[in-house]
Design a protein around this motif. Structure first.
Motif, short mmCIF file in Angstrom:
data_model
loop_
_atom_site.label_atom_id
_atom_site.label_comp_id
_atom_site.label_asym_id
_atom_site.label_seq_id
_atom_site.Cartn_x
_atom_site.Cartn_y
_atom_site.Cartn_z
N LYS A 57 14.88 16.64 -28.55
CA LYS A 57 16.07 15.85 -27.80
C LYS A 57 17.02 16.94 -27.75
O LYS A 57 17.77 17.21 -26.57
CB LYS A 57 16.22 14.69 -28.35
N GLU A 58 17.57 17.40 -28.78
CA GLU A 58 18.64 18.31 -28.79
C GLU A 58 18.50 19.53 -28.23
O GLU A 58 19.28 20.34 -27.41
CB GLU A 58 19.31 18.54 -30.22
N ASP A 59 17.42 20.24 -28.44
CA ASP A 59 16.94 21.50 -27.66
C ASP A 59 16.84 21.34 -26.27
O ASP A 59 17.27 21.91 -25.39
CB ASP A 59 15.68 21.99 -28.35
N ALA A 60 16.29 20.08 -25.51
CA ALA A 60 16.28 19.98 -24.19
C ALA A 60 17.65 19.94 -23.65
O ALA A 60 17.91 20.21 -22.47
CB ALA A 60 15.53 18.46 -24.25
N ALA A 61 18.54 19.18 -24.19
CA ALA A 61 20.06 19.07 -23.71
C ALA A 61 20.76 20.36 -23.91
O ALA A 61 21.28 20.62 -22.88
CB ALA A 61 20.52 17.75 -24.86
N ASP A 76 19.22 23.30 -23.52
CA ASP A 76 18.58 24.08 -22.54
C ASP A 76 19.11 23.50 -21.19
O ASP A 76 19.47 24.47 -20.26
CB ASP A 76 17.02 23.98 -22.70
N ALA A 77 19.20 22.32 -20.82
CA ALA A 77 19.62 21.78 -19.81
C ALA A 77 21.25 22.17 -19.40
O ALA A 77 21.65 22.72 -18.30
CB ALA A 77 19.51 20.03 -19.67
N ALA A 78 22.12 22.18 -20.54
CA ALA A 78 23.38 22.57 -20.43
C ALA A 78 23.62 24.09 -19.80
O ALA A 78 24.31 24.47 -19.21
CB ALA A 78 24.18 22.33 -21.60
N ALA A 113 21.07 25.81 -18.61
CA ALA A 113 20.74 26.14 -17.11
C ALA A 113 21.71 25.74 -15.92
O ALA A 113 22.06 26.33 -15.06
CB ALA A 113 19.40 25.06 -16.97
N ARG A 114 22.56 24.64 -16.34
CA ARG A 114 23.57 24.10 -15.54
C ARG A 114 24.78 25.21 -15.46
O ARG A 114 24.98 25.56 -14.32
CB ARG A 114 24.19 22.82 -15.71
N THR A 115 25.20 25.62 -16.57
CA THR A 115 26.27 26.64 -16.74
C THR A 115 25.55 27.97 -15.92
O THR A 115 26.70 28.60 -15.25
CB THR A 115 26.99 26.89 -18.06
#
Length: 59
Positions: free
Chosen positions: A35-39, A41-43, A45-47
């Motif tokens: 979960k932490e790795d996915a969060a 990675d998503a952050a 990707a957004r930045t």
């Protein structure tokens, strides 16, 4: 009795600190790690996407 009142705050803080460290260590790995790795990675990707989008529209 003054020595007891002088020692209680550091002992309480030490116990609390040990508890916090144990929670941090126990929360590493397992299902939480995914979960932490996915969060993260998503952050990232957004930045990265937000940093590239204005540059593409200005050109």
């Amino acid at each position: 009795m003054d020595y007891v009142s002088a020692l209680v705050p550091p002992v309480v803080m030490a116990v609390f600190f040990i508890g916090v460290i144990r929670v941090i260590v126990k929360s590493q790995g397992g299902a939480n790690k995914a979960k932490e790795d996915a969060a993260v990675d998503a952050a990232l990707a957004r930045t990265q996407g937000a940093g590239q989008a204005p540059a593409a529209t200005d050109a």
